[in-house]
Motif scaffolding. Structure first.
Motif, short mmCIF file in Angstrom:
data_model
loop_
_atom_site.label_atom_id
_atom_site.label_comp_id
_atom_site.label_asym_id
_atom_site.label_seq_id
_atom_site.Cartn_x
_atom_site.Cartn_y
_atom_site.Cartn_z
N VAL A 1 4.56 -1.19 3.20
CA VAL A 1 4.49 0.24 2.89
C VAL A 1 5.38 0.55 1.68
N LYS B 1 -9.14 3.16 0.49
CA LYS B 1 -9.15 2.81 -0.93
C LYS B 1 -9.86 3.91 -1.70
N ALA C 1 2.30 4.85 0.89
CA ALA C 1 2.37 6.03 1.75
C ALA C 1 2.77 7.16 0.81
N VAL D 1 -4.93 1.26 11.15
CA VAL D 1 -3.61 0.66 11.36
C VAL D 1 -3.43 0.47 12.87
N VAL E 1 -3.68 -3.95 9.51
CA VAL E 1 -4.89 -3.16 9.29
C VAL E 1 -6.10 -3.93 9.80
N ALA F 1 0.86 -1.18 0.00
CA ALA F 1 0.00 0.00 0.00
C ALA F 1 0.89 1.22 0.00
N VAL G 1 -4.94 2.04 -3.05
CA VAL G 1 -4.95 2.02 -1.59
C VAL G 1 -3.81 2.89 -1.06
N THR G 2 -4.10 3.67 -0.03
CA THR G 2 -3.09 4.54 0.56
C THR G 2 -3.22 4.57 2.08
N ILE G 3 -2.16 4.97 2.75
CA ILE G 3 -2.12 5.06 4.22
C ILE G 3 -1.97 6.52 4.60
N LYS G 4 -2.84 7.00 5.50
CA LYS G 4 -2.79 8.40 5.92
C LYS G 4 -3.32 8.53 7.35
N TRP H 1 2.55 -1.45 13.55
CA TRP H 1 3.50 -1.37 12.44
C TRP H 1 4.89 -1.67 12.96
N VAL I 1 -6.09 3.05 6.56
CA VAL I 1 -5.85 2.64 5.18
C VAL I 1 -7.14 2.89 4.41
#
Length: 255
Positions: free
Chosen positions: A167, A202, A134, A247, A184, A132, A211-214, A250, A200
Motif C-alpha cells: 500500500v 485499475k 491508497a 482484497v 487481492v 498500489a 491501480v488504486t484501493i478503495k 491485509w 483493487v
C-alpha cells in the motif's frame, strides 16, 4: 412435504462454522455463548442478539463479517472499525503457528513454494514490487515479483489467482496505512457481489491511469469507489475502470 427454508442468518452461521472447521461447541466457545444456542441458530429456531452477531463477525473476519455486523445493526463507520479489529484477530490466531520461513522464491518455483506452505496451513502468495495507491492511482508492473508472503490458507480462497500488493498513500487510513500489504483475489470481480467490500481497481486511461484501493459502494445504479479517509473524495466507477479483484487479507503494523 416441502423442506422448510432456513433464514439467511441460520445458513450464514452454518456456512461460517463449516468454513472454519469448528464444531457447534467450539464456535460457541469462540464467541462466549452457551453451546445450546448454536444449534438453535443454525436451525432457525432463535436469532442471535446484537452482541452475539458482533462476536460472530469478529470470528468471521473480513469480508464475511459484513453480513453479521449488518445483522447487528451497526452503522457503516462502526463496521469499518470492527473490520480492522476482526482482521487483527484473524491474524493473531495464526501468527504463533510454526511456519518454515519462505523468503525469496523464483518465479518458476512459485507453485512448489505454495504447495510447501499449504502443508502447514499457509500459502505463499507473490508480492508485486510496485505498490498500489491508497490515494491517486499508480502504475504497477504485474510481471515484477519481489518475494512471496506467507498467508494463512483460510484467508485466501483462490491462492493461485491471488497476488499481494504493498500500500502506498493514506486514502484508506486508518484501516490501511503506508507500507501495509494486501492480498487481492482476482477471481472475485463481480461488482454486484462486492458492495461494501475493499477492492483493487485499475483506471485504464487519462492522467489518473493506474491501480488504486478503495471501498466499493453503490448509489442507485451507480457504483462508487469510496476512500476510508474523509480527506479524499469518492468517485464514480466508469467503463474506464477495471475491477482487478477483492482484497481478502491485509496486514501491517499501525504507526
Amino acid at each position: 412435504m416441502e423442506k422448510r427454508r432456513l433464514p439467511g442468518y441460520a445458513e450464514g452461521i452454518k456456512k461460517l462454522r463449516d468454513s472454519l472447521h469448528l464444531s457447534q461447541a467450539q464456535l460457541a466457545e469462540r464467541i462466549g455463548v452457551s453451546p445450546r444456542l448454536v444449534p438453535d441458530w443454525e436451525q432457525g429456531r432463535k436469532e442471535p442478539g446484537m452482541g452475539s452477531y458482533i462476536e460472530i463477525g469478529k470470528v468471521a473476519g473480513p469480508p464475511e463479517c459484513w453480513f453479521f455486523f449488518e445483522r447487528a445493526g451497526l452503522s457503516k463507520s462502526d463496521i469499518y472499525r470492527f473490520i480492522a479489529d476482526a482482521q487483527d484477530q484473524v491474524f493473531s490466531r495464526i501468527e504463533g503457528r510454526p511456519v518454515e520461513p519462505i523468503k525469496v522464491i523464483p518465479r518458476d518455483a512459485i507453485k512448489g513454494g505454495r504447495r510447501k506452505a499449504m502443508e502447514v496451513g499457509h500459502v505463499a502468495i507473490p508480492l508485486l514490487s510496485d505498490p498500489a495507491a491508497a490515494g491517486s492511482p499508480r502504475i504497477i508492473d504485474e510481471r515484477l515479483i519481489e518475494r512471496d508472503v506467507v498467508i494463512p490458507a483460510e484467508a485466501v480462497p483462490h491462492p493461485l489467482d491471488t497476488v499481494c500488493i504493498k500500500v502506498c498513500g493514506d486514502s484508506m487510513a486508518p484501516i490501511l496505512q503506508e507500507g501495509y500489504i494486501v492480498a487481492v483475489d482476482a477471481v472475485q470481480r463481480d461488482r454486484a457481489q462486492l458492495i461494501h467490500q475493499m477492492v483493487v481497481v485499475k483506471e485504464l486511461i487519462g492522467d489518473d491511469a493506474g491501480v488504486t484501493i478503495k471501498w466499493l459502494d453503490r448509489f442507485g445504479q451507480e457504483y462508487i469507489l469510496a476512500p476510508e479517509n474523509k480527506a479524499y473524495r469518492p468517485q464514480a466507477m466508469t467503463r474506464d475502470h477495471d475491477l482487478i479483484g477483492r482484497v481478502v487479507w491485509w496486514h501491517g503494523h499501525k504507526k
